[in-house]
Motif scaffolding. Sequence first.
Motif, PDB file in Angstrom:
ATOM      1  N   PHE A 252     -22.110 119.194  55.968  1.00 30.29           N
ATOM      2  CA  PHE A 252     -22.833 120.223  56.703  1.00 30.29           C
ATOM      3  C   PHE A 252     -22.222 120.415  58.089  1.00 30.29           C
ATOM      4  N   PHE A 253     -21.952 119.318  58.781  1.00 35.75           N
ATOM      5  CA  PHE A 253     -21.395 119.408  60.131  1.00 35.75           C
ATOM      6  C   PHE A 253     -19.947 119.904  60.121  1.00 35.75           C
ATOM      7  N   VAL A 254     -19.172 119.496  59.119  1.00 38.55           N
ATOM      8  CA  VAL A 254     -17.782 119.955  59.036  1.00 38.55           C
ATOM      9  C   VAL A 254     -17.720 121.463  58.822  1.00 38.55           C
ATOM     10  N   PHE A 255     -18.524 121.958  57.902  1.00 42.05           N
ATOM     11  CA  PHE A 255     -18.521 123.405  57.666  1.00 42.05           C
ATOM     12  C   PHE A 255     -19.174 124.168  58.818  1.00 42.05           C
ATOM     13  N   SER A 256     -20.093 123.501  59.530  1.00 41.26           N
ATOM     14  CA  SER A 256     -20.628 124.117  60.748  1.00 41.26           C
ATOM     15  C   SER A 256     -19.509 124.324  61.751  1.00 41.26           C
ATOM     16  N   MET A 257     -18.619 123.347  61.835  1.00 40.79           N
ATOM     17  CA  MET A 257     -17.471 123.460  62.742  1.00 40.79           C
ATOM     18  C   MET A 257     -16.548 124.594  62.300  1.00 40.79           C
ATOM     19  N   LEU A 258     -16.238 124.657  61.005  1.00 44.08           N
ATOM     20  CA  LEU A 258     -15.339 125.684  60.502  1.00 44.08           C
ATOM     21  C   LEU A 258     -15.919 127.082  60.679  1.00 44.08           C
ATOM     22  N   LEU A 259     -17.218 127.200  60.474  1.00 46.14           N
ATOM     23  CA  LEU A 259     -17.847 128.501  60.669  1.00 46.14           C
ATOM     24  C   LEU A 259     -18.005 128.809  62.155  1.00 46.14           C
ATOM     25  N   GLY A 260     -18.111 127.752  62.963  1.00 42.17           N
ATOM     26  CA  GLY A 260     -18.203 127.950  64.407  1.00 42.17           C
ATOM     27  C   GLY A 260     -16.981 128.644  64.982  1.00 42.17           C
ATOM     28  N   VAL A 261     -15.852 128.570  64.264  1.00 40.11           N
ATOM     29  CA  VAL A 261     -14.633 129.251  64.693  1.00 40.11           C
ATOM     30  C   VAL A 261     -14.887 130.743  64.887  1.00 40.11           C
TER      31      VAL A 261
END
Length: 471
Positions: A252-261
């Motif tokens: 969840f946090f990793v994809f939050s980071m990727l989407l945060g881009v």
Amino acid sequence: MRHLFNSDNFQIYMQSIKTRLTVLSFLQFAVWGTYLISLGQFLGPSGLGDKIAWFYSIVGFVSLFMPALIGIIADKWIQAQRLLGICHILAAAFMGCAWLYAQAHSQLEFGPFFTLFSLSIAFYMPTIALSNTLSFRVITNAGMDPVVTFPPIRVMGTVGFIASMWFVNCAYFHDGIFGFTISESNPMANFRFQYTDMQLFACAVLEIILGIFSFSLPSCPSMGDGGKKRTLSDRLGLSAFKLFSDRKMALFFVFSMLLGVALQITNGFATTFITSFKGDPVYASTFGANNSTLLTSLSQISEALCILLIPFCLKRFGIKKVMLMAMLAWVLRFGLFGFGDPGSGLWMLVLSMIFYGVAFDFFNVSGALFVDRETDDSIKASSQGLFMLMTNGVGASVGTLIAGDIVNHYCKWQMVDGEAYMLGDWKSAWLIFAGYSLVVSILFAILFKYKHVVARGDEIKKAEAETIELE
């Protein structure tokens, strides 16, 4: 708590809490709306056009540590509402200094102006997670359900953001004359706040008001140690990082980071892109090209409406599908920008603004609710800080700098009839961003394992209490 009040007094008390949290949400995002969308239009003509990405990436860089640090302090030592007030007043002071510097320099030097701006952002960014934590804790202590109660409160934050965008789009100040206009034929049109350093002044004033107001919010005591023996990691507030030991939370946090881009790309370049059409004779007189901040505010109007859908969508579809909707909405957001224009293609720009509501809310607000629900009381503030770190921190900082290089590769600041516009191949830049979002969407759909059960019959009440289930 209900037994302490009669029915009427209890309802008044509950409404008082909601009202104060609603004002907090309104002002919290009204502060951000004064400059977040329009800053590039001021920086370009002021000599810092090739540095726009740095001013948006600093949002990410300070989010790498400041929200988590302030969250630790709120969790353990200082009441959240007091810390919120302190942060806002400090942020206002530095933004006011940045405005004074800009007033004294028609062409800005990157070093001093960027430093003052960055210090203001460093104290503002933690307040987003902190206000979430305060709201969730006060709502929970009052016996209300955050999933139901928080979205209508949060939607007023978007209304505040919109109000600020409309204000800076229309307000002008020059030679002691203050007024409002949306007409390009008005001789004061080029002195509107969206093009000048007055947007920074508006930000500082609002932030002072919010800082003072924060001290009047309901008491939100720090959790402290609760009489329990704590490890060094607990005392340093690092316990939230143990969430990475859970595969589902880690993903969840990793994809939050990727989407945060994707979060800061349109914030940094949307109005600059739309205003650039003023450099093309075909579109120079169109309403959209001359009121880019007002046009972009349709994104926030969509956001306000989409927030109200979150409780239903979370209960009906679960966190995976909601976040997947957000990712696909980013694809459409960027793609439509690539093909749209303020003339015959205006409908594509408008549609892009509509999709922004899904893209932003279904990710940010749902994510904050999810983190609050899945974490222990003792680390809630730290966990919200961690969520901010991964999205507005790592993701947004790296993404904005890369996006800046891409935009600067395809587009350059040029003078047209004495005015500076960023002209070039915007279409290629937007389609690159759309392609990235599509790849992230596909990976998320494949890798994030999720099971959401919609209860039926006698289990419906239980489902209302436990709406998100991960396997």
